[in-house]
Design an enzyme around this catalytic site. Structure first.
Site, mmCIF file in Angstrom:
data_model
loop_
_atom_site.group_PDB
_atom_site.id
_atom_site.type_symbol
_atom_site.label_atom_id
_atom_site.label_comp_id
_atom_site.label_asym_id
_atom_site.label_seq_id
_atom_site.Cartn_x
_atom_site.Cartn_y
_atom_site.Cartn_z
ATOM 1 C CB SER A 1 -0.950 -0.050 1.200
ATOM 2 O OG SER A 1 -1.955 0.921 1.100
ATOM 3 C CG ASP B 1 8.718 4.121 -11.174
ATOM 4 O OD1 ASP B 1 9.393 3.077 -11.182
ATOM 5 O OD2 ASP B 1 7.483 4.139 -11.344
ATOM 6 C CE LYS C 1 -5.158 -2.281 0.583
ATOM 7 N NZ LYS C 1 -5.220 -0.828 0.333
#
Length: 411
Positions: free
Chosen positions: A310, A321, A335
């Site tokens: 999460s 990223d 999730k």
């Protein structure tokens, strides 16, 4: 004659109108129990992520449940749970007042119980552990992410909702609960746990002097509660004063928590760049960006595992990223859904899946997780071995930071 016909027609029309008034069902006032059910229905109708409502006519669902003779609050709660169950979404659920207060207390930084974050697999209907909370009875008993809980005090969990399972694991401090656990292909085993106060201090830090050239600030973040962002910020500022030249952020077994916490902590490491994209039921995209207020530019390695979920995945994905950090460990939980919490009029709460998210590189991680830059297996560790030489993932992170120091000092 013509006037007589007109009079008869008028009388007939008035009779029809009068008769319609008699036989037309009046809009009946809802009972208190029906009103609560309708309140839940309206919130879901307005906010739920899937506008098909699991491919069913949500209005017809409402009408069917309102026809029931609900004579007690517990009957109403059961009806609401059944109505929400038709969505086939284990994260959208009702929290009766006691459970709602417990969740609010947990988010604020306190908790009592066994210290487990749990999930339910939609396909297998198995109850599985996302992560044990650091220092909890569950962590002391070495329960692990992906362990399946097949029974609680002998009661099978297959037909229990998440909240029903959590409620069975709650109880007075000092009382015992037995969880029947299946790990991988192993035989089931009974694990007795004694309920206790769970310390939710989310941050543990340690200064590690690895060599003359490398001093590492180690930050273990166990969950994203209301204190997490400020405590991580304080830890970074303290380490900067101690002239550390590398960081390890340990998100292993961090099941998430407040979305805002993940975003705020990402901003502490980034000067610019996207952090996360969110999508609601209409496909409307919102995004969150760094604000140019990074607290350090020192090299960073993040430790992740199957219990990283999460908000932890939002943070890890954002820093990976943006090439701000390398991830070490194993694939995360996966999730990629966001829930909001709604107050209900009787003091209970409603958790509703309202959005999904993607990482800055547009990766949808729901059920897929995030793959680390370097996969490193890890044997079971005692609590005092985490972040030490016995911790192979931690040691791999140290090696990466050492390499970055060598590269930085190369001519």
């Amino acid at each position: 004659m013509r006037h007589k016909i007109l009079r008869i027609t008028a009388i007939f029309a008035l009779t029809l109108i009068f008769s319609w008034g008699i036989f037309q069902p009046a809009a009946l006032a809802l009972t208190d129990e029906q009103s609560l059910l309708a309140e839940v229905w309206r919130i879901v109708n307005r906010a739920y992520l899937d506008e098909t409502f699991n491919h069913q006519n949500w209005w017809f669902v409402r009408e069917g449940f309102l026809k029931r003779d609900l004579t007690s609050r517990e009957e109403t709660y059961d009806a609401i749970r059944e109505m929400l169950g038709s969505l086939d979404d284990p994260y959208t659920r009702l929290l009766p007042p006691e459970q709602y207060r417990s969740l609010q207390t947990s988010t604020a930084g306190e908790l009592t119980g066994v210290g487990l974050q749990i999930s339910k697999d939609n396909q297998s209907q198995s109850l599985q552990i996302i992560a044990p909370i650091e220092g909890s009875p569950a962590a002391t008993a070495h329960l692990q992410p992906r362990d399946r809980i097949i029974a609680i005090d002998g009661l099978p969990t297959e037909d229990l909702t998440l909240d029903e399972a959590a409620n069975h694991m709650r109880g007075p401090i000092g009382t015992k609960v037995v969880l029947t656990i299946v790990r991988g292909e192993e035989a089931p085993q009974d694990i007795p746990l004694v309920r206790d106060v769970v310390n939710l201090n989310p941050v543990f830090t340690r200064l590690a002097r690895i060599s003359e050239d490398l001093t590492v600030g180690y930050i273990r973040l166990s969950q994203f509660n209301a204190n997490a962002a400020s405590e991580v910020s304080d830890a970074i500022k303290t380490f900067e004063q101690q002239n550390v030249n590398g960081y390890i952020l340990d998100l292993r077994n961090n099941p998430g928590g407040l979305l805002s916490g993940g975003i705020d902590i990402a901003r502490q490491w980034l000067d610019d760049g996207k952090i996360v994209y969110t999508f609601d039921r209409r496909g409307v995209v919102d995004d969150f960006e760094a604000t140019g207020s990074a607290l350090t530019d020192a090299p960073l390695v993040i430790l992740v595992n199957e219990g990283t979920a999460s908000a932890s995945e939002i943070l890890a994905g954002a820093l990976q990223d943006n090439r701000r950090a390398q991830l070490v460990g194993s694939k995360t939980f996966g999730k990629g859904l966001i829930q909001s919490l709604f107050d209900l009029s009787d003091g209970s709460g409603l958790i509703v899946t309202v959005a999904k998210y993607k990482t800055p590189a547009n990766h949808d991680i729901n059920r897929l997780g995030i793959r680390p830059n370097q996969t490193v297996p890890l044997a079971n560790l005692a609590r005092d071995q985490v972040g030490t030489e016995q911790d192979t993932q931690y040691q791999a992170a140290i090696d990466l930071l050492s390499q970055s120091m060598v590269m930085a000092s190369a001519p």
